[in-house]
Design a protein around this motif. Structure first.
Motif, PDB file in Angstrom:
ATOM      1  N   SER A 763       0.850  -1.182   0.000  1.00 25.34           N
ATOM      2  CA  SER A 763       0.000   0.000   0.000  1.00 25.34           C
ATOM      3  C   SER A 763       0.887   1.234   0.000  1.00 25.34           C
ATOM      4  N   ARG A 764       0.904   1.942  -1.108  1.00 30.11           N
ATOM      5  CA  ARG A 764       1.741   3.125  -1.226  1.00 30.11           C
ATOM      6  C   ARG A 764       1.263   4.228  -0.290  1.00 30.11           C
ATOM      7  N   VAL A 765      -0.030   4.359  -0.132  1.00 26.97           N
ATOM      8  CA  VAL A 765      -0.575   5.421   0.720  1.00 26.97           C
ATOM      9  C   VAL A 765      -0.116   5.245   2.157  1.00 26.97           C
ATOM     10  N   VAL A 766      -0.166   4.020   2.664  1.00 24.24           N
ATOM     11  CA  VAL A 766       0.249   3.766   4.040  1.00 24.24           C
ATOM     12  C   VAL A 766       1.736   4.073   4.205  1.00 24.24           C
ATOM     13  N   ARG A 767       2.536   3.697   3.230  1.00 23.30           N
ATOM     14  CA  ARG A 767       3.972   3.984   3.324  1.00 23.30           C
ATOM     15  C   ARG A 767       4.221   5.491   3.326  1.00 23.30           C
ATOM     16  N   TYR A 768       3.493   6.218   2.494  1.00 19.38           N
ATOM     17  CA  TYR A 768       3.667   7.670   2.459  1.00 19.38           C
ATOM     18  C   TYR A 768       3.289   8.314   3.794  1.00 19.38           C
ATOM     19  N   VAL A 769       2.244   7.811   4.408  1.00 22.20           N
ATOM     20  CA  VAL A 769       1.860   8.335   5.731  1.00 22.20           C
ATOM     21  C   VAL A 769       2.958   8.067   6.745  1.00 22.20           C
ATOM     22  N   GLY A 770       3.562   6.860   6.671  1.00 22.80           N
ATOM     23  CA  GLY A 770       4.670   6.549   7.575  1.00 22.80           C
ATOM     24  C   GLY A 770       5.855   7.471   7.362  1.00 22.80           C
ATOM     25  N   LEU A 771       6.205   7.729   6.114  1.00 19.96           N
ATOM     26  CA  LEU A 771       7.300   8.645   5.828  1.00 19.96           C
ATOM     27  C   LEU A 771       6.977  10.058   6.311  1.00 19.96           C
ATOM     28  N   ALA A 772       5.749  10.511   6.111  1.00 16.43           N
ATOM     29  CA  ALA A 772       5.365  11.843   6.587  1.00 16.43           C
ATOM     30  C   ALA A 772       5.468  11.927   8.104  1.00 16.43           C
ATOM     31  N   LEU A 773       5.094  10.870   8.779  1.00 17.22           N
ATOM     32  CA  LEU A 773       5.190  10.872  10.239  1.00 17.22           C
ATOM     33  C   LEU A 773       6.656  10.892  10.692  1.00 17.22           C
ATOM     34  N   PHE A 774       7.557  10.193   9.965  1.00 16.67           N
ATOM     35  CA  PHE A 774       8.984  10.278  10.270  1.00 16.67           C
ATOM     36  C   PHE A 774       9.471  11.717  10.123  1.00 16.67           C
ATOM     37  N   ALA A 775       8.994  12.407   9.107  1.00 15.73           N
ATOM     38  CA  ALA A 775       9.392  13.801   8.920  1.00 15.73           C
ATOM     39  C   ALA A 775       8.919  14.666  10.082  1.00 15.73           C
ATOM     40  N   VAL A 776       7.688  14.428  10.529  1.00 12.36           N
ATOM     41  CA  VAL A 776       7.169  15.187  11.675  1.00 12.36           C
ATOM     42  C   VAL A 776       8.002  14.906  12.924  1.00 12.36           C
ATOM     43  N   VAL A 777       8.374  13.618  13.127  1.00 12.56           N
ATOM     44  CA  VAL A 777       9.193  13.266  14.292  1.00 12.56           C
ATOM     45  C   VAL A 777      10.542  13.971  14.230  1.00 12.56           C
TER      46      VAL A 777
END
Length: 829
Positions: A763-777
């Protein structure tokens, strides 16, 4: 009671009965129109089929050349047997010329109509037409003195001869009256002679009129008889009231006027003269007015009115004279209301009035349909309206005098007796197998109406809904035994009223107030028992109705028959689905309000989590129903209730735990509260995960798969919010210096989980959300946490977050070859 209040009660009762009247009329008219429409559709389909078949046969006949018959070998067609029909070719085949020179040219084919013919306007039903005919006959009788205009007589001659006759008789009677008064003043004739002269004149007019009946001057004879009846009434009146002392006493005068009335009724029936009957009735009901005394005499007066009514009933056995019945009804109740007001009716006079009131009601109810019953004729709209007006007036008067004498509860005895009275009529019609749908439906509707009215009068307000629900269930069961669609639809209507009252009256009445925490436990438990009975009975009744409708119909004990019934307006399947939805909705509402009310009294901390479990249970029920039925309506309901559940969580549950702007629970952290929040959030997250797993695998259903993805996203969002709030509050309570870094560690681990899950499910969408959350962290650690954490905890947070981010990078590097291979296969395909 003042007349204004009485007429207000009559108006209210009339408005209450009006919906049932309109319902019965609309059902009857609609049923007839639907039947005519179906019959016309079948006929048009048959005509179209025959036209198309004939068209094809003619076309085949035109294409096939006809052979000449050989004279030497005639081949006669065999005669058809009685059991066979001649083929259609023998009917439509054109004759062959004896010596044709060439095959005949093809027959021209008429083009089939491209558009269907316009539907004719719906014709009035027999029910309406018969009522209009009756009213037309009454109006014609008023104009020309007969039901129909005589053949060969113009309307001018008919009206002139009729009204000149009536006016002449009226003037003649007035002249006789004036002569009697003048002779009294002048003393020409003694008192006895004057009375004898008037009686002789009246009898002479009767004899002369009867001799003219059935001949050329039949109408003139009716007028003479009417004038004779009027003269006899005036003579008796003069003998009683115009002499001092009176020649005859009051009982004798009443008896003589009864004799005159009976004589008028006999002549009217014997010679088929409505005019004589009308004059007799007018004179009969005018007698108490002419012989009025100041003595209060309920029994004697009402007995006289009852005798007159029985006479009219006897006439209605032989003649269908609606005008006579209406005049009798107006005369009786006019005198009833007038005397009750003039004699200052009081509750102590109840038993002098009530028996006669009941007798009048039964009399006019029977009078309405007696002629049709005896002669096996179907009723019209006038009979149905007569039944309703009679029932409304009787119940209105009873409601007044019974309430004043014994209180409101005893009015229920009257309404229950009326329900039994009309139910007995239904039973009688069924065992006699009479075919009169309108009358049978009216009896059924009146019985159901008065039974429904009984419950609010007899019970307290909190038990009205339960009693109506039981009544509706019993009516539905009886409808199955009688195979009556009308009674079944009346039960549906009553269930609709039950649902309306359940949702808008009973729930608000029981749960509108705040919980009284000082109430004794025993008293509150008793209130719970009452609420369980109040709400449990309607729910159980609806569940029983669903069971009755789902099972196979039983054998009818007294079948109503289609000719006495209405067509099915609502299908069994639709009603069953509606009942199921109503039962589920009622259980949910009642349990929600009861848990909210009772847990606030017994255990406030459990209130919100248990309410969330109730919402979860309802959503799970809708989810399973959707899996079974695959209905988009159920899917929409499921999405709506899931949205409501989430709104409840953020709008009510979180504010109840005093969540602040710093994302901390205001009451601090306790493991008990944490366990309750885990139950609240965890039940919702589990439901959303289960729904995601169930809906995403639904084959060939885009809406279900989309809804499943939304449920999965909502589950991840709720899990993220729950873990963030719990971690933030826990660290603030126990390790305050690690709070900011601890939240960052949590978020980085959540982002890693999203990336791993996205790789697993591709799921590309789920991976993108994970990457965005890493950026926020990363932003949070570099610009917020470094300034707010202690030096030791800053080291721990950076090391752990860095390790988690490296794990994410490792996952991407490990899964990159597999992703490349999958992409290459997609390109090759």
């Amino acid at each position: 009671m003042p007349p204004e209040a009485f007429f207000a009660i009559i108006l209210v009762l009339g408005l209450a009965v009006l919906p049932l009247v309109l319902l019965a009329m609309l059902i009857a008219i609609k049923g007839r129109q639907e039947k005519d429409y179906q019959d016309l559709s079948r006929r048009l389909n048959r005509i179209e089929w025959n036209a198309e078949r004939t068209h094809n046969l003619l076309r085949e006949q035109a294409k096939t050349p006809r052979e000449e018959p050989r004279p030497e070998e005639p081949a006669p067609a065999p005669a058809p047997t009685p059991m066979e029909e001649e083929p259609i070719e023998a009917v439509i085949q054109p004759e062959v010329a004896p010596e044709p020179s060439a095959p005949s040219p093809p027959l021209p084919l008429a083009p089939l109509p491209s558009e269907p013919a316009a539907m004719p306007l719906a014709q009035p039903s027999r029910f309406e037409t018969a009522a209009k005919d009756t009213l037309r006959k009454i109006g014609r009788w008023i104009l020309v003195g007969e039901d129909e205009l005589p053949e060969g007589v113009s309307i001018e001659y008919a009206i002139a001869s009729n009204w000149l006759l009536r006016i002449g008789v009226l003037i003649l009677v007035m002249g006789v009256g004036f002569f009697l008064m003048y002779s009294i003043d002048k003393g020409w004739i003694d008192e006895v002679g004057q009375v004898m002269l008037g009686a002789t004149a009246g009898l002479a007019m009767l004899v002369a009129g009867t001799r003219m009946l059935g001949r050329k001057y039949h109408l003139f004879g009716q007028g003479m008889i009417g004038g004779g009846i009027a003269v006899l009434y005036l003579t008796v009146f003069a003998a009683h009231s115009q002499y001092d002392p009176s020649l005859i006493e009051n009982p004798t005068a009443f008896a003589l006027m009864i004799v005159v009335t009976c004589l008028a009724g006999w002549i009217a029936v014997r010679f088929n003269s409505l005019l004589v009957a009308v004059l007799g009735i007018l004179g009969g009901y005018g007698t108490p007015i002419m012989l009025e005394t100041n003595v209060v005499a309920y029994v004697s007066l009402y007995s006289y009115l009852l005798i007159l009514g029985v006479g009219v009933l006897g006439i209605s056995y032989k003649k269908n004279w609606h005008l006579l019945n209406y005049l009798s009804f107006i005369g009786v109740y006019s005198l009833l209301f007038t005397t009750m007001q003039r004699w200052d009716y009081e509750p102590k006079d109840f038993w002098w009035v009530m028996p006669f009131l009941v007798a009048f009601f039964i009399l006019f109810s029977t009078m309405t349909f007696l002629f049709n019953f005896v002669n096996r004729k179907k009723s019209t709209l006038l009979e149905v309206l007569g039944l309703l007006v009679n029932a409304g007036v009787f119940f209105g008067v009873c409601n007044w005098i019974v309430r004043d004498a014994y209180g409101e509860r005893w009015v229920a005895v009257v309404s229950l007796a009326l329900a039994a009275f009309y139910a007995a009529h239904v039973y009688f019609f069924l065992i006699r197998r009479m075919h009169d749908r309108e009358l049978l439906l009216s009896f059924t509707a009146l019985s159901a109406f008065f039974l429904a009215v009984t419950m609010p009068l007899l019970l307290s307000s909190q038990w009205v809904t339960a009693s109506w629900a039981i009544q509706a269930l019993v009516m539905l069961w009886i409808a199955g035994k009688l195979q009556s669609e009308f009674l079944r639809h009346v039960a549906y209507l009553l269930y609709a009223i039950v649902l309306f009252r359940f949702g808008l009256v009973d729930l608000g009445h029981q749960y509108s107030g705040a919980v009284v925490m000082e109430m004794p436990m025993r008293e509150y438990l008793w209130l719970i028992v009452e609420r369980v009975m109040t709400f449990g009975v309607p729910i159980a009744s609806l569940a029983g109705a669903g069971w009755l409708l789902r099972r196979s119909p039983p054998r009818a004990l007294l079948p109503v028959g289609k000719e006495n019934d209405v067509r099915q307006l609502v299908g069994m399947r639709e009603v069953t689905v509606g009942i199921t939805a109503a039962v589920v909705g009622m259980i949910f509402l009642a349990l929600h309000l009861e848990l909210n009310h009772s847990l606030a009294f017994f255990a406030e901390p459990l209130r919100l989590p248990l309410l969330s479990l109730l919402w979860v249970a309802l959503c799970a029920f809708l989810l399973f129903e959707y899996r079974v039925r695959r209905s988009n309506v159920l899917l929409a309901l499921l999405i709506a209730f899931v949205a409501g559940m989430v709104i409840k969580l953020f709008a009510f549950d979180l504010p109840a735990w005093h969540i602040g702007e710093d994302l901390l629970y205001g009451s601090g952290y306790s493991f008990r509260d944490g366990a309750l929040r885990l139950l609240d959030f965890g039940a919702m997250i589990a439901l959303l995960v289960f729904g995601w797993n169930l809906l995403r695998t639904t084959p060939d259903n885009f809406e279900a798969k989309t809804s499943g993805n939304l449920f999965g996203a909502a589950a991840l969002a709720l899990l993220f919010v729950f873990l963030t709030l719990e971690t933030n509050t826990f660290l603030d309570h126990y390790v305050d210096k690690l709070r900011a870094g601890g939240v960052s560690i949590l978020w980085s681990m959540f982002a890693l989980g999203l990336i791993i899950g996205g790789m697993w499910k591709d799921s590309r969408v789920v991976r993108y959300v994970g990457l965005a959350l890493f950026a926020v962290v990363a932003y949070k650690i570099l610009f917020m946490d470094l300034a707010g954490c202690d030096e030791f905890y800053r080291i721990i947070a950076c090391i752990l977050v860095g390790a988690v981010v490296l794990c994410g990078s490792f996952v991407y590097m490990k899964c990159r070859p597999a992703v490349a291979r999958n992409k290459k296969k997609e390109i090759e395909q």
